[in-house]
Design a protein around this motif. Structure first.
Motif, mmCIF file in Angstrom:
data_model
loop_
_atom_site.group_PDB
_atom_site.id
_atom_site.type_symbol
_atom_site.label_atom_id
_atom_site.label_comp_id
_atom_site.label_asym_id
_atom_site.label_seq_id
_atom_site.Cartn_x
_atom_site.Cartn_y
_atom_site.Cartn_z
ATOM 1 N N SER A 64 -27.530 -21.713 26.115
ATOM 2 C CA SER A 64 -28.770 -21.762 26.881
ATOM 3 C C SER A 64 -29.083 -20.351 27.371
ATOM 4 N N SER A 65 -30.180 -19.796 26.901
ATOM 5 C CA SER A 65 -30.539 -18.439 27.332
ATOM 6 C C SER A 65 -30.861 -18.416 28.833
ATOM 7 N N PHE A 66 -31.423 -19.511 29.362
ATOM 8 C CA PHE A 66 -31.704 -19.582 30.797
ATOM 9 C C PHE A 66 -30.408 -19.472 31.598
ATOM 10 N N VAL A 67 -29.418 -20.292 31.256
ATOM 11 C CA VAL A 67 -28.132 -20.260 31.965
ATOM 12 C C VAL A 67 -27.484 -18.891 31.795
ATOM 13 N N HIS A 68 -27.524 -18.367 30.588
ATOM 14 C CA HIS A 68 -26.919 -17.053 30.308
ATOM 15 C C HIS A 68 -27.554 -15.957 31.167
ATOM 16 N N HIS A 69 -28.850 -15.975 31.319
ATOM 17 C CA HIS A 69 -29.525 -14.900 32.035
ATOM 18 C C HIS A 69 -29.575 -15.086 33.548
ATOM 19 N N TYR A 70 -29.521 -16.324 34.023
ATOM 20 C CA TYR A 70 -29.734 -16.548 35.454
ATOM 21 C C TYR A 70 -28.563 -17.191 36.212
ATOM 22 N N LEU A 71 -27.640 -17.814 35.511
ATOM 23 C CA LEU A 71 -26.558 -18.522 36.204
ATOM 24 C C LEU A 71 -25.157 -18.062 35.799
ATOM 25 N N ASP A 72 -25.066 -17.018 35.023
ATOM 26 C CA ASP A 72 -23.777 -16.579 34.476
ATOM 27 C C ASP A 72 -22.987 -15.725 35.478
ATOM 28 N N TYR A 73 -22.472 -16.367 36.525
ATOM 29 C CA TYR A 73 -21.640 -15.657 37.500
ATOM 30 C C TYR A 73 -20.257 -15.348 36.940
#
Length: 179
Positions: free
Chosen positions: A37-46
């Motif tokens: 998921s590019s969204f998860v990769h860019h915004y949630l990847d702590y």
């Protein structure tokens, strides 16, 4: 007594599973492949931030010890003209971070105090992991002989859980003082 312990234990397990398996889910969604998921990769990847902080923190210490080191591809810490260590997901300490946070959050108390205690524990676990990374890199680089039965993951777990049990004791005592 049993009812309050059961309630605490249920909360602890629920929070631990949310933190640990939620992190595993995010890892699965940030690695290119079937469920990326590019969204998860860019915004949630702590998780990548955690890895980078561990490698950069270790790099600072290794450099302070007189070695020239650098991070390569966000997964490796390498000593110039020397050895390297690779930081994979199992080296991040996700389980122990989740255990500590679940312990604190499941307890009674004010949210501000819980945040403080979670933060203290995370920093201590993070520092223990940095010490492990530095020692492992120096051992490889300097060809220190290490008995074959010593596993750095096991040593990290012993040190980190030892620190967590001391923190649990300190947290419990601090909670009793507030009562």
């Amino acid at each position: 007594m049993l009812k309050s312990f059961s309630k605490y234990f249920f909360k602890f397990i629920l929070i631990f599973c949310f933190l640990y398996f939620g992190t595993q889910l995010i890892i699965g969604l940030t690695v290119p492949g079937n469920h990326y998921s590019s969204f998860v990769h860019h915004y949630l990847d702590y998780i990548s931030l955690l890895r980078k902080s561990l490698l950069k923190g270790s790099e600072l210490i290794i450099d302070a010890l007189g070695y020239r080191s650098f991070v390569v591809d966000n997964y490796f810490l390498k000593i110039e003209n020397g050895s390297y260590v690779r930081m994979v997901y199992s080296c991040l300490g996700i389980g122990i971070f989740s255990f500590w946070a679940a312990f604190v959050i499941a307890n009674e108390g004010k949210i501000v105090k819980k945040i403080e205690w979670v933060f203290i524990g995370v920093i201590i676990i993070w520092l223990i992991n940095i010490a492990r990374i530095c020692l492992l890199l120096l051992a490889h680089n300097n060809k220190w002989t290490v008995p074959s039965f010593i596993n750095h993951h096991t040593i990290f777990n012993i040190a980190a859980y030892g620190a967590v049990f001391l923190l649990m004791y300190a947290f419990d005592r601090s909670q009793k003082k507030l009562s």
